[in-house]
Motif scaffolding. Sequence first.
Motif, PDB file in Angstrom:
ATOM      1  N   GLY A 109      -8.746   4.358   6.887  1.00 17.38           N
ATOM      2  CA  GLY A 109      -9.250   3.905   8.179  1.00 17.38           C
ATOM      3  C   GLY A 109     -10.645   4.437   8.446  1.00 17.38           C
ATOM      4  N   ALA A 110     -10.846   5.718   8.122  1.00 18.83           N
ATOM      5  CA  ALA A 110     -12.164   6.331   8.324  1.00 18.83           C
ATOM      6  C   ALA A 110     -13.219   5.680   7.434  1.00 18.83           C
ATOM      7  CB  ALA A 110     -12.089   7.827   8.042  1.00 18.83           C
TER       8      ALA A 110
ATOM      9  N   GLY B   7       1.285   6.760  -1.361  1.00 19.97           N
ATOM     10  CA  GLY B   7       0.586   5.499  -1.136  1.00 19.97           C
ATOM     11  C   GLY B   7      -0.761   5.732  -0.483  1.00 19.97           C
ATOM     12  N   VAL B   8      -1.201   4.758   0.299  1.00 27.08           N
ATOM     13  CA  VAL B   8      -2.495   4.869   0.973  1.00 27.08           C
ATOM     14  C   VAL B   8      -2.428   5.917   2.073  1.00 27.08           C
ATOM     15  CG1 VAL B   8      -3.983   3.647   2.630  1.00 27.08           C
ATOM     16  CG2 VAL B   8      -3.356   2.547   0.484  1.00 27.08           C
ATOM     17  N   ASP B   9      -3.449   6.758   2.140  1.00 26.64           N
ATOM     18  CA  ASP B   9      -3.606   7.676   3.264  1.00 26.64           C
ATOM     19  C   ASP B   9      -4.324   6.872   4.341  1.00 26.64           C
ATOM     20  OD1 ASP B   9      -4.757   9.524   5.124  1.00 26.64           O
ATOM     21  OD2 ASP B   9      -4.526  11.124   3.640  1.00 26.64           O
TER      22      ASP B   9
ATOM     23  N   ILE C 154      -7.354  -0.225  -4.568  1.00 26.62           N
ATOM     24  CA  ILE C 154      -7.871   0.472  -3.377  1.00 26.62           C
ATOM     25  C   ILE C 154      -8.497   1.802  -3.769  1.00 26.62           C
ATOM     26  CG2 ILE C 154      -7.198   1.606  -1.212  1.00 26.62           C
ATOM     27  CD1 ILE C 154      -5.138  -0.677  -0.840  1.00 26.62           C
ATOM     28  N   GLU C 155      -7.831   2.529  -4.659  1.00 27.08           N
ATOM     29  CA  GLU C 155      -8.364   3.828  -5.093  1.00 27.08           C
ATOM     30  C   GLU C 155      -9.693   3.653  -5.823  1.00 27.08           C
ATOM     31  OE1 GLU C 155      -8.897   7.807  -5.507  1.00 27.08           O
ATOM     32  OE2 GLU C 155      -7.367   6.839  -4.290  1.00 27.08           O
ATOM     33  N   ALA C 156      -9.794   2.594  -6.626  1.00 26.97           N
ATOM     34  CA  ALA C 156     -11.036   2.343  -7.369  1.00 26.97           C
ATOM     35  C   ALA C 156     -12.194   2.051  -6.419  1.00 26.97           C
ATOM     36  CB  ALA C 156     -10.838   1.182  -8.349  1.00 26.97           C
TER      37      ALA C 156
ATOM     38  N   GLN D 187       0.815  -1.219   0.000  1.00 25.22           N
ATOM     39  CA  GLN D 187       0.000   0.000   0.000  1.00 25.22           C
ATOM     40  C   GLN D 187       0.850   1.270   0.000  1.00 25.22           C
ATOM     41  OE1 GLN D 187      -2.648  -0.219   3.367  1.00 25.22           O
ATOM     42  NE2 GLN D 187      -3.846  -1.888   2.501  1.00 25.22           N
ATOM     43  N   GLY D 188       2.158   1.106  -0.010  1.00 25.49           N
ATOM     44  CA  GLY D 188       3.061   2.254   0.023  1.00 25.49           C
ATOM     45  C   GLY D 188       3.241   2.885  -1.346  1.00 25.49           C
TER      46      GLY D 188
END
Length: 197
Positions: free
Chosen positions: A68-69, A61-63, A49-51, A39-40
């Motif tokens: 989490g939210a 990468g992933v925020d 993940i973005e889709a 995810q980095g």
Amino acid sequence: MKVYGLTGSIGMGKSAVAAMFRREGVALFDADAEVHRLQGPGGRLLPAIEARFPGTTGPRGVDRAKLGAAVFGHPQERKALEAIVHPAVRDSREIFLRRHRSRAFVILDIPLLFETHGQKRLDGVIVVSAPAWKQRKRVLVRPGMTVAKFRQIVHLQTPDAEKRRRADHIIFTGTTFAATRAQVRRLVACLGAKTGR
């Protein structure tokens, strides 16, 4: 080659114990570290993940806060994320096992081992445990952690007492660093002796 699982609830000291195993020369696959890598920046899971969760990824990468939210407290969203992440981690784990197949034994560091029923495919389970008051103290000093969030995480995890009951080996981290390291060394010697190497 024997394959053992290393697990423990949040704040039990599993990461420290995993590092101790590595210092003893044990080949250890860290599922969490692999997730961070996938995810980095440039990670191969970012497009999927973005889709599924628009606006949760970027150049770094992933925020993690945004993702989490999006999933925390939403079981269906969490399952959707797990459907993206788990197969990729499983692939990486298989590569690790092939690479180290000549070893007497290896350890797979899997935080949600019992929750995902992963213990069924292992030769044994090592559980890292500490007193509840120490667990709480360790977790609540983490950035962004709240009592409510801590309680929710603990609620989602198999209780520590149940993990200890189902363990083949237990490492207690409610003591000194040196005492914990001594437990790890004894276990490494024990597991090596079981394989005859």
